[in-house]
Design a protein around this motif. Structure first.
Motif, mmCIF file in Angstrom:
data_model
loop_
_atom_site.group_PDB
_atom_site.id
_atom_site.type_symbol
_atom_site.label_atom_id
_atom_site.label_comp_id
_atom_site.label_asym_id
_atom_site.label_seq_id
_atom_site.Cartn_x
_atom_site.Cartn_y
_atom_site.Cartn_z
ATOM 1 N N GLY A 190 0.719 -1.201 -0.062
ATOM 2 C CA GLY A 190 -0.132 0.072 -0.083
ATOM 3 C C GLY A 190 0.860 1.284 -0.043
ATOM 4 N N GLU A 191 0.827 2.143 0.918
ATOM 5 C CA GLU A 191 1.295 3.485 1.228
ATOM 6 C C GLU A 191 2.532 3.167 1.797
ATOM 7 N N GLY A 192 3.003 1.935 2.468
ATOM 8 C CA GLY A 192 4.166 1.875 3.415
ATOM 9 C C GLY A 192 5.049 0.670 2.941
ATOM 10 N N TRP A 193 5.697 0.144 3.849
ATOM 11 C CA TRP A 193 6.564 -1.049 3.847
ATOM 12 C C TRP A 193 6.259 -1.901 4.984
ATOM 13 N N LEU A 194 6.381 -3.261 4.717
ATOM 14 C CA LEU A 194 6.392 -4.315 5.698
ATOM 15 C C LEU A 194 7.725 -4.776 5.980
ATOM 16 N N VAL A 195 8.349 -4.626 7.160
ATOM 17 C CA VAL A 195 9.741 -4.984 7.170
ATOM 18 C C VAL A 195 9.834 -6.085 8.067
ATOM 19 N N GLY A 196 10.545 -7.220 7.652
ATOM 20 C CA GLY A 196 10.835 -8.348 8.407
ATOM 21 C C GLY A 196 12.055 -8.345 9.119
ATOM 22 N N LEU A 197 11.948 -8.451 10.504
ATOM 23 C CA LEU A 197 13.404 -8.407 11.223
ATOM 24 C C LEU A 197 13.511 -9.813 12.025
ATOM 25 N N GLU A 198 14.737 -10.143 12.016
ATOM 26 C CA GLU A 198 14.986 -11.467 12.892
ATOM 27 C C GLU A 198 16.233 -10.902 14.054
ATOM 28 N N ASP A 199 15.827 -11.654 15.177
ATOM 29 C CA ASP A 199 16.900 -11.355 16.394
ATOM 30 C C ASP A 199 17.807 -12.310 16.116
ATOM 31 N N ARG A 211 6.413 3.729 7.082
ATOM 32 C CA ARG A 211 6.309 4.574 5.955
ATOM 33 C C ARG A 211 7.163 4.866 5.112
ATOM 34 N N ALA A 212 8.682 4.718 5.350
ATOM 35 C CA ALA A 212 9.759 4.853 4.886
ATOM 36 C C ALA A 212 10.969 3.983 5.401
ATOM 37 N N VAL A 213 11.746 3.619 4.450
ATOM 38 C CA VAL A 213 12.998 2.570 4.933
ATOM 39 C C VAL A 213 14.137 3.591 4.457
ATOM 40 N N VAL A 214 15.029 3.364 5.398
ATOM 41 C CA VAL A 214 16.487 4.089 4.831
ATOM 42 C C VAL A 214 17.508 3.131 5.105
ATOM 43 N N ASN A 215 18.146 2.651 3.760
ATOM 44 C CA ASN A 215 19.416 1.658 3.660
ATOM 45 C C ASN A 215 20.611 2.368 4.140
ATOM 46 N N ALA A 216 20.967 2.366 5.477
ATOM 47 C CA ALA A 216 22.213 2.804 5.624
ATOM 48 C C ALA A 216 23.302 1.501 6.177
ATOM 49 N N ALA A 217 23.185 0.573 5.272
ATOM 50 C CA ALA A 217 23.807 -0.673 5.689
ATOM 51 C C ALA A 217 25.248 -0.947 5.278
ATOM 52 N N GLY A 218 25.934 0.387 4.983
ATOM 53 C CA GLY A 218 27.385 0.435 4.862
ATOM 54 C C GLY A 218 27.756 -0.414 3.694
ATOM 55 N N PRO A 219 29.101 -1.351 3.971
ATOM 56 C CA PRO A 219 29.291 -2.058 3.012
ATOM 57 C C PRO A 219 28.455 -3.146 2.135
ATOM 58 N N TRP A 220 27.341 -3.359 3.133
ATOM 59 C CA TRP A 220 26.313 -4.322 2.867
ATOM 60 C C TRP A 220 25.068 -3.419 1.881
ATOM 61 N N VAL A 221 25.236 -2.178 1.642
ATOM 62 C CA VAL A 221 24.307 -1.406 1.086
ATOM 63 C C VAL A 221 23.795 -2.051 -0.350
ATOM 64 N N GLY A 222 24.716 -2.315 -1.147
ATOM 65 C CA GLY A 222 24.322 -2.920 -2.291
ATOM 66 C C GLY A 222 23.629 -4.316 -2.217
ATOM 67 N N LEU A 350 17.273 8.297 -3.498
ATOM 68 C CA LEU A 350 15.888 8.524 -3.145
ATOM 69 C C LEU A 350 15.015 7.743 -4.287
ATOM 70 N N ASP A 351 14.081 6.585 -3.842
ATOM 71 C CA ASP A 351 13.433 5.865 -4.878
ATOM 72 C C ASP A 351 12.117 5.984 -4.069
ATOM 73 N N THR A 352 11.149 6.981 -4.883
ATOM 74 C CA THR A 352 10.129 7.161 -4.545
ATOM 75 C C THR A 352 8.778 6.819 -5.863
ATOM 76 N N ARG A 353 9.135 5.674 -6.056
ATOM 77 C CA ARG A 353 8.456 4.956 -6.973
ATOM 78 C C ARG A 353 6.909 4.596 -6.297
ATOM 79 N N ALA A 354 7.097 4.283 -4.992
ATOM 80 C CA ALA A 354 6.043 4.033 -4.188
ATOM 81 C C ALA A 354 6.262 4.440 -2.824
ATOM 82 N N ALA A 355 6.262 3.557 -1.626
ATOM 83 C CA ALA A 355 6.867 4.147 -0.348
ATOM 84 C C ALA A 355 8.183 4.485 -0.508
ATOM 85 N N PRO A 356 8.574 5.539 0.095
ATOM 86 C CA PRO A 356 10.007 6.046 -0.128
ATOM 87 C C PRO A 356 11.209 4.895 0.357
ATOM 88 N N LEU A 357 12.146 4.965 -0.494
ATOM 89 C CA LEU A 357 13.447 4.286 0.024
ATOM 90 C C LEU A 357 14.663 4.922 -0.324
#
Length: 511
Positions: A190-199, A211-222, A350-357
């Motif tokens: 829809g207008e946001g993201w569903l984000v899966g997390l693992e402990d 509503r938005a995701v920021v990919n600041a994964a450093g060397p894993w960004v790609g 910045l990717d705004t094709r739908a929910a921002p990334l």
């Protein structure tokens, strides 16, 4: 991921993936603008690249040779901003550059230092000047043929602590900070993201809505874009490894050195943790898992050879007491084959094709705050938040020292506690600033600080790290939030690890 899951998931404005300096800075800035923020990091905070730097807040003198004037100006201006908000973990440091005529002419160095002094609007830091190494204390450990040099200013930073304190401030402003939590996937819904997390400790999984995701994964960004976000667009990202070595101290004075090497690079030799000298860094292309990066024998030999051109007392691999390596993801617009020539500036996609990334490529510790501000400025209008530059005037936790006068604060701390050993007082103030008072509490002597683990580490400090700074293991405490691992023997390090393990077991049984 079902719609029912979305209705029951925790809801955030922004999920920041990556607990290095860029992610921590973005989380702090966004939380301070009233956004509901979650930060997740697969390891400990500053587990990888952000605790493997040269520990400098600097303009990057050598970047002038690559005509990176914009980056250098931005970084030089940030030195004094960061010094103002974190005077406990950032402080001025003078650098000596011995002149070797065959490598760079004196006029070129003078011109570079003139630009360095004036590009960034320097106010607090001392300017550059020429020195006679035959008379200056910094000349004593150097080869006899080195007679002329230059001195200039930059700043030292406790790099991993800078990350943790940005996370502390973000949490104090309402952010949720989750170390050892991996983002295993994210889907637009829809207008946001569903984000899966693992402990990554228990293996348990859950979902949150953002509503938005920021990919600041450093060397894993790609890799994160491809594997977790299913984004197949090609980015010109190069992984570059930088390695450092630590040896017993090579000189007694408080200046650092910048040495020119025969390949055109520069090498730093910096006073480190009282008893050591830090030497770095290398720049080599890297393939493989950034989490397992380590200094190769060739890199160690390279660094030893580089400083042996300058110091009278040579160093070898046998002298090395510790090494560390970090991997950076650098954005390459020109398809350069020279790792040293790749820009250390950052790129925000910045990717705004739908929910921002928003994805973060590159960057350096010195400019993390401006990166964070620009990143949040990009997504703020999409989330109904204001455009506001506030992080350069608000002190980081422990940094609210009157007039930024660290020495005055330290003397007051010692005067209020005559029993406190000066060396311990200095280290606590330098690592925690005003939070040192919280650690010392109502103790009337060192016995009031709890168990002694070796060196000047007491249980009161470990409790603070566990309760206020997300430390969960011995390595978190003695290799990232401090460098006490250099001072503790194997048995003492094992006892610190045991303390954290017992604490974790008690917490598990209580829940």
């Amino acid at each position: 991921m079902s719609g029912a899951a979305a209705e029951t998931a925790d809801r955030y404005d922004v999920v920041v993936v990556g607990g290095g300096i860029n992610g921590a800075g973005i989380a702090r800035d966004a939380a301070g603008r009233g956004l509901r923020v979650m930060l997740c990091e697969q390891g400990d905070l500053a587990n990888y690249t952000s605790s493997a730097s040269t520990k400098l807040v600097h303009g990057g003198l050598r970047y002038l040779e690559y005509y990176e004037f914009r980056l250098v100006r931005k970084a030089l201006a940030e030195r004094e901003v960061l010094l103002g908000i974190a005077p406990h973990i950032i402080w001025p440091l003078r650098f000596v550059m011995p002149h070797v005529r065959e490598l760079r002419p004196a006029w070129m160095i003078r011109a570079g230092l003139f630009l360095y002094d004036h590009l960034g609007g320097r106010k607090k830091l001392a300017g550059s000047r020429g020195i006679d190494l035959r008379r200056h204390p910094a000349g004593e450990p150097l080869q006899e043929g080195l007679t002329k040099g230059f001195v200039y200013s930059d700043c030292w930073v406790q790099d991993a602590r800078l990350v943790v304190l940005n996370c502390r401030d973000a949490a104090d402003r309402g952010a949720t900070v989750l170390p050892r939590t991996r983002c295993v996937g994210a889907e637009r819904n829809g207008e946001g993201w569903l984000v899966g997390l693992e402990d990554t400790v228990t293996g348990s999984r859950r979902q949150v809505h953002a509503r938005a995701v920021v990919n600041a994964a450093g060397p894993w960004v790609g890799r994160f874009l491809g594997e977790a976000m299913h984004d197949e667009r090609k980015r010109d990202v190069h992984l570059v490894k930088g390695s450092h070595i630590v040896v017993p101290k090579l000189f007694e004075h408080d200046h650092a050195y910048l040495f020119q090497h025969t390949d055109g690079r520069v090498i730093f030799a910096i006073p480190y943790e009282g008893e050591f000298t830090l030497i770095g860094t290398t720049d080599v292309a890297y393939e493989g898992d950034p989490a397992t990066a380590s200094a190769s024998a060739e890199e160690i030999d390279y660094l030893c050879q580089a400083v042996n051109r300058y110091f009278r007392r040579p160093v070898s691999a046998d002298d090395v007491v510790w090494t560390y390596s970090g991997v950076r993801a650098l954005y390459d617009e020109d398809d350069s084959e020279n790792a040293s020539a790749l820009s250390r500036d950052y790129t925000l996609d910045l990717d705004t094709r739908a929910a921002p990334l928003l994805s973060v490529f590159g960057g350096k510790i010195t400019t993390y705050r401006t990166l964070a501000r620009e990143a949040v400025d990009r997504i703020a209008p999409l989330l109904g938040a204001e455009i506001r530059d506030w992080t350069g005037t608000a002190a980081l936790p422990g940094g609210d020292i009157r007039d930024g006068d660290f020495e005055g604060y330290l003397q007051g701390l010692l005067a209020a506690r005559p029993w406190l050993p000066e060396s311990l007082g200095w280290r606590l103030a330098r690592n925690y600033g005003r939070d040192a008072e919280r650690i010392l509490g109502a103790a009337q002597g060192v016995e009031g600080l709890g168990e002694h683990f070796g060196a000047d580490l007491y249980e009161a400090e470990l409790r603070h790290l566990a309760e206020r700074e997300w430390a969960m293991t011995g390595d978190d405490a003695i290799w990232r939030r401090s460098k006490l691992g250099l001072q503790l023997n194997a048995a003492e390090q094992a006892r610190v690890a045991e303390w954290f393990q017992t604490r974790q077991e008690r917490g598990a049984s209580a829940s």
